[in-house]
Scaffold this motif. Structure first.
Motif, mmCIF file in Angstrom:
data_model
loop_
_atom_site.group_PDB
_atom_site.id
_atom_site.type_symbol
_atom_site.label_atom_id
_atom_site.label_comp_id
_atom_site.label_asym_id
_atom_site.label_seq_id
_atom_site.Cartn_x
_atom_site.Cartn_y
_atom_site.Cartn_z
ATOM 1 N N SER A 133 0.846 -1.195 0.000
ATOM 2 C CA SER A 133 0.000 0.000 0.000
ATOM 3 C C SER A 133 0.881 1.244 0.000
ATOM 4 O O SER A 133 2.082 1.191 0.291
ATOM 5 C CB SER A 133 -0.941 0.018 1.207
ATOM 6 O OG SER A 133 -0.187 0.121 2.404
ATOM 7 N N GLU A 159 -5.912 9.302 2.613
ATOM 8 C CA GLU A 159 -5.972 8.415 1.452
ATOM 9 C C GLU A 159 -4.979 7.264 1.585
ATOM 10 O O GLU A 159 -3.845 7.455 2.057
ATOM 11 C CB GLU A 159 -5.679 9.195 0.160
ATOM 12 C CG GLU A 159 -6.820 10.040 -0.340
ATOM 13 C CD GLU A 159 -6.958 11.321 0.423
ATOM 14 O OE1 GLU A 159 -7.999 11.991 0.267
ATOM 15 O OE2 GLU A 159 -6.028 11.666 1.168
ATOM 16 N N LEU A 161 -3.666 3.925 -0.909
ATOM 17 C CA LEU A 161 -3.742 3.208 -2.184
ATOM 18 C C LEU A 161 -3.214 1.800 -1.970
ATOM 19 O O LEU A 161 -2.091 1.606 -1.474
ATOM 20 C CB LEU A 161 -2.932 3.925 -3.258
ATOM 21 C CG LEU A 161 -3.056 3.404 -4.689
ATOM 22 C CD1 LEU A 161 -2.901 4.551 -5.683
ATOM 23 C CD2 LEU A 161 -2.029 2.325 -4.998
ATOM 24 N N VAL A 204 -0.517 6.901 -9.765
ATOM 25 C CA VAL A 204 0.055 7.360 -8.494
ATOM 26 C C VAL A 204 0.469 8.823 -8.596
ATOM 27 O O VAL A 204 0.252 9.622 -7.669
ATOM 28 C CB VAL A 204 1.250 6.473 -8.095
ATOM 29 C CG1 VAL A 204 1.962 7.045 -6.866
ATOM 30 C CG2 VAL A 204 0.788 5.054 -7.791
ATOM 31 N N LEU A 207 -2.721 11.023 -8.533
ATOM 32 C CA LEU A 207 -3.311 11.061 -7.198
ATOM 33 C C LEU A 207 -2.460 11.880 -6.243
ATOM 34 O O LEU A 207 -2.984 12.627 -5.401
ATOM 35 C CB LEU A 207 -3.483 9.631 -6.674
ATOM 36 C CG LEU A 207 -4.222 9.470 -5.345
ATOM 37 C CD1 LEU A 207 -5.611 10.067 -5.435
ATOM 38 C CD2 LEU A 207 -4.306 7.997 -4.956
#
Length: 336
Positions: A133, A159, A161, A204, A207
């Motif tokens: 993550s 957040e 990911l 990535v 974001l």
């Protein structure tokens, strides 16, 4: 007898004149003090004390005013420095990407790590609570006006990911379409299906930029008339008492989404002339997937190229989430 009588009278007159001296004459004129008034020195002393007290009060008031002005100037300088730190061209420098070391086990991970290294933000490899993550944290100086000589305040972004293999993802879903909708709407989880490490690196990066710019956008929203766009389109629209002009306002609101042209906004506003009609159309849909793609196939006439195109699923999804979501921090566009 006459002589003794004269002597007695003379002695009585002498005694009277000796016991009652003659009174001094009282001063006359405007400078004469009234009867019962205090001495001049005693009357002037309280006036000097009052004057000294008033001067001290004025001095203290001037000192307090100077201190307030100095405090206001310092607060303005710090606010301006903080605003400069949050601007899009500098906000990436305050963000740090924390990558789980499990990513390094994949032989192709160096492709997306190169994309991450190309950004102006820091990145580190640290064990995360969820394997494979990525998380983000923001390093803000406690005194924005002197970022090099002060303590740094670290804030963890919410957040996360998580990278999952398709097989692992499908094990957790009984239906590919319906569980994805549940994750997006009720779990506030966005699901992206990516085929290569290059696509993963681009996702990535996008974001990371969106998270970095969020404080700047929040500051813009706090300003007066933040909803007005720059240029000609920032002029107000007149709405008459009979409702004339509301359609133009609705079209202008749709156009405030990223990458929405006037032709696209007009096409959506023509299909659904008001927000209430659009909400009513959402309520008439039978599935969430149908709601997400409700606006996708609306045709848009282009005035430049002359070729028609459609609204598309991305804008349709963003408008739907904007209309129904109750999360004020929801990121609608991950490609900014």
């Amino acid at each position: 007898m006459a002589g003794s009588e004269r002597c007695r009278r003379a002695r009585a007159a002498w005694e009277v004149s000796d016991s009652e001296p003659e009174a001094e004459p009282k001063p006359r004129g405007p400078s004469a003090a009234p009867e019962g008034s205090p001495p001049a020195a005693a009357a002037a002393r309280p006036k000097r004390r009052r004057a000294a007290g008033e001067a001290e009060a004025r001095r203290r008031e001037r000192q307090r005013r100077k201190e307030r002005e100095a405090l206001e100037k310092r607060e303005k300088r710090e606010a301006a420095a903080a605003w400069r730190l949050l601007r899009p061209e500098r906000c990436l420098r305050l963000l740090e990407v924390c990558v789980d070391p499990g990513f390094l086990e994949d032989p192709g991970s160096d492709i997306w790590i190169e994309a991450l290294s190309s950004l102006e933000c820091k990145h580190s490899f640290e064990p995360q609570a969820i394997p494979r993550s990525i998380t983000w944290r923001r390093n803000m100086p406690s005194v924005p006006s002197a970022p090099d000589d002060c303590m740094v305040k670290t804030e963890e972004e919410k957040e996360v990911l998580v990278l999952l293999e398709p097989a692992d993802f499908l094990k957790r879903l009984y239906s590919l379409t319906q569980a994805q909708v549940v994750l997006q709407l009720w779990g506030n989880i966005d699901v992206q299906f990516l085929d290569t490490w290059q696509e993963f690196g681009e996702h990535v990066s996008a974001l990371t930029k969106a998270i970095a710019r969020r404080p700047y956008k929040s500051q813009l929203e706090m300003q007066e008339l933040s909803f007005c766009t720059a240029g000609v389109s920032g002029r107000g629209l007149r709405v008459e008492k009979d409702g004339t002009g509301l359609w133009q306002v609705w079209k202008r609101q749709i156009q405030q989404f990223n990458r929405v042209s006037p032709a696209t906004a007009a096409a959506i506003a023509e299909a659904y002339p008001s927000p209430s009609l659009l909400v009513q159309a959402y309520e008439e849909c039978s599935t969430e997937d149908e709601k997400l793609s409700l606006l996708s196939n609306i045709p848009v006439k282009s005035d430049i190229s002359g070729k028609d195109h459609r609204v598309g699923p991305d804008l349709s999804r963003r408008i739907y989430l904007f209309m129904v979501s109750t999360n004020p921090d929801l990121i609608l566009d991950l490609t900014v």
